[in-house]
Write a protein that holds these residues in place. Sequence first.
Motif, mmCIF file in Angstrom:
data_model
loop_
_atom_site.group_PDB
_atom_site.id
_atom_site.type_symbol
_atom_site.label_atom_id
_atom_site.label_comp_id
_atom_site.label_asym_id
_atom_site.label_seq_id
_atom_site.Cartn_x
_atom_site.Cartn_y
_atom_site.Cartn_z
ATOM 1 N N VAL A 174 0.844 -1.188 0.000
ATOM 2 C CA VAL A 174 0.000 0.000 0.000
ATOM 3 C C VAL A 174 0.881 1.239 0.000
ATOM 4 C CG1 VAL A 174 -1.716 1.320 1.270
ATOM 5 C CG2 VAL A 174 -1.877 -1.179 1.204
ATOM 6 N N GLN A 175 0.580 2.143 -0.902
ATOM 7 C CA GLN A 175 1.313 3.404 -0.958
ATOM 8 C C GLN A 175 0.351 4.539 -0.623
ATOM 9 O OE1 GLN A 175 1.472 1.281 -3.954
ATOM 10 N NE2 GLN A 175 3.019 0.220 -2.726
ATOM 11 N N LEU A 176 0.842 5.476 0.142
ATOM 12 C CA LEU A 176 0.045 6.619 0.563
ATOM 13 C C LEU A 176 0.702 7.891 0.071
ATOM 14 C CD1 LEU A 176 -0.629 5.547 4.259
ATOM 15 C CD2 LEU A 176 -2.074 5.143 2.272
ATOM 16 N N GLN A 177 -0.074 8.743 -0.546
ATOM 17 C CA GLN A 177 0.428 10.001 -1.087
ATOM 18 C C GLN A 177 -0.354 11.149 -0.465
ATOM 19 O OE1 GLN A 177 3.006 10.388 -3.372
ATOM 20 N NE2 GLN A 177 2.813 12.572 -2.975
ATOM 21 N N ALA A 178 0.319 11.894 0.388
ATOM 22 C CA ALA A 178 -0.333 13.013 1.073
ATOM 23 C C ALA A 178 -0.069 14.324 0.341
ATOM 24 C CB ALA A 178 0.174 13.114 2.498
ATOM 25 N N SER A 179 -1.021 15.224 0.453
ATOM 26 C CA SER A 179 -0.869 16.538 -0.162
ATOM 27 C C SER A 179 -1.759 17.545 0.548
ATOM 28 C CB SER A 179 -1.225 16.479 -1.648
ATOM 29 O OG SER A 179 -2.582 16.103 -1.805
ATOM 30 N N GLY A 180 -1.499 18.821 0.290
ATOM 31 C CA GLY A 180 -2.407 19.852 0.772
ATOM 32 C C GLY A 180 -1.868 20.779 1.840
ATOM 33 N N GLY A 181 -0.661 20.538 2.322
ATOM 34 C CA GLY A 181 -0.111 21.421 3.343
ATOM 35 C C GLY A 181 0.230 22.784 2.782
ATOM 36 N N GLY A 182 0.634 23.685 3.673
ATOM 37 C CA GLY A 182 1.013 25.014 3.230
ATOM 38 C C GLY A 182 1.163 25.970 4.385
ATOM 39 N N LEU A 183 1.182 27.238 4.048
ATOM 40 C CA LEU A 183 1.305 28.308 5.035
ATOM 41 C C LEU A 183 -0.018 29.059 5.086
ATOM 42 C CD1 LEU A 183 2.885 30.202 6.920
ATOM 43 C CD2 LEU A 183 3.675 31.412 4.868
ATOM 44 N N VAL A 184 -0.623 29.101 6.259
ATOM 45 C CA VAL A 184 -1.895 29.794 6.437
ATOM 46 C C VAL A 184 -1.825 30.652 7.690
ATOM 47 C CG1 VAL A 184 -3.191 27.961 5.276
ATOM 48 C CG2 VAL A 184 -2.910 27.909 7.773
ATOM 49 N N GLN A 185 -2.843 31.456 7.862
ATOM 50 C CA GLN A 185 -2.932 32.291 9.053
ATOM 51 C C GLN A 185 -3.891 31.653 10.062
ATOM 52 O OE1 GLN A 185 -4.081 36.188 7.642
ATOM 53 N NE2 GLN A 185 -1.943 36.790 7.353
ATOM 54 N N ALA A 186 -3.724 32.032 11.296
ATOM 55 C CA ALA A 186 -4.612 31.533 12.342
ATOM 56 C C ALA A 186 -6.057 31.862 11.986
ATOM 57 C CB ALA A 186 -4.245 32.152 13.686
ATOM 58 N N GLY A 187 -6.919 30.870 12.180
ATOM 59 C CA GLY A 187 -8.323 31.041 11.848
ATOM 60 C C GLY A 187 -8.698 30.552 10.465
ATOM 61 N N ASP A 188 -7.702 30.321 9.630
ATOM 62 C CA ASP A 188 -7.956 29.843 8.275
ATOM 63 C C ASP A 188 -8.346 28.376 8.272
ATOM 64 O OD1 ASP A 188 -5.466 31.780 6.396
ATOM 65 O OD2 ASP A 188 -7.415 32.293 7.244
ATOM 66 N N SER A 189 -8.752 27.914 7.097
ATOM 67 C CA SER A 189 -9.087 26.508 6.889
ATOM 68 C C SER A 189 -8.196 25.928 5.800
ATOM 69 C CB SER A 189 -10.548 26.353 6.472
ATOM 70 O OG SER A 189 -11.428 26.810 7.487
ATOM 71 N N LEU A 190 -8.001 24.638 5.868
ATOM 72 C CA LEU A 190 -7.188 23.948 4.876
ATOM 73 C C LEU A 190 -7.612 22.489 4.847
ATOM 74 C CD1 LEU A 190 -4.730 24.812 3.063
ATOM 75 C CD2 LEU A 190 -3.280 23.650 4.731
ATOM 76 N N ARG A 191 -7.466 21.840 3.690
ATOM 77 C CA ARG A 191 -7.805 20.434 3.592
ATOM 78 C C ARG A 191 -6.604 19.629 3.124
ATOM 79 N NH1 ARG A 191 -12.339 17.667 -0.302
ATOM 80 N NH2 ARG A 191 -10.675 18.023 -1.848
ATOM 81 N N LEU A 192 -6.295 18.601 3.856
ATOM 82 C CA LEU A 192 -5.256 17.665 3.466
ATOM 83 C C LEU A 192 -5.902 16.467 2.784
ATOM 84 C CD1 LEU A 192 -2.997 17.575 6.670
ATOM 85 C CD2 LEU A 192 -2.903 19.145 4.722
ATOM 86 N N SER A 193 -5.170 15.888 1.851
ATOM 87 C CA SER A 193 -5.643 14.701 1.150
ATOM 88 C C SER A 193 -4.597 13.607 1.251
ATOM 89 C CB SER A 193 -5.900 15.006 -0.327
ATOM 90 O OG SER A 193 -6.860 16.019 -0.479
ATOM 91 N N CYS A 194 -5.069 12.375 1.252
ATOM 92 C CA CYS A 194 -4.168 11.233 1.244
ATOM 93 C C CYS A 194 -4.766 10.179 0.333
ATOM 94 C CB CYS A 194 -3.970 10.672 2.645
ATOM 95 S SG CYS A 194 -2.917 9.198 2.689
ATOM 96 N N ALA A 195 -4.094 9.924 -0.764
ATOM 97 C CA ALA A 195 -4.556 8.942 -1.734
ATOM 98 C C ALA A 195 -3.826 7.627 -1.509
ATOM 99 C CB ALA A 195 -4.315 9.445 -3.147
#
Length: 121
Positions: free
Chosen positions: A1-22
């Motif tokens: 099984v291989q897992l590929q994560a993505s979606g990180g970054g630089l955000v400000q407090a209070g922001d939203s972000l979504r990570l994905s793992c295929a």
Amino acid sequence: VQLQASGGGLVQAGDSLRLSCAASGRTGSRYVMGWIRQAPGKEREFVAAISWSDSRTMCADSVKGRFTISRDIGKSTVYLQMNSLKPEDTAVYYCAARSGLGVDLFPPKYWGQGTHLTVSS
């Protein structure tokens, strides 16, 4: 099984972000996928997990009410929706998985590469 994560970054407090793992390879339907994070200078910390078979979820107390884990069976992908981000959420987020039923992610057998999240104040 291989897992590929993505979606990180630089955000400000209070922001939203979504990570994905295929996931790819011989995944089947009986496994648990989730996220573990490691902040600078700290030990790895469980974040959230989901049962692939029945979509039961588990989240760490530190993220309850802010983070939501979900899955897309057709895409073999797990998502971590992160809302109301705080500076203390800054960490490398690792996608992980193990075979079997239940919703306990530990011990993970499979690991993806980490994706970095930085939350500025």
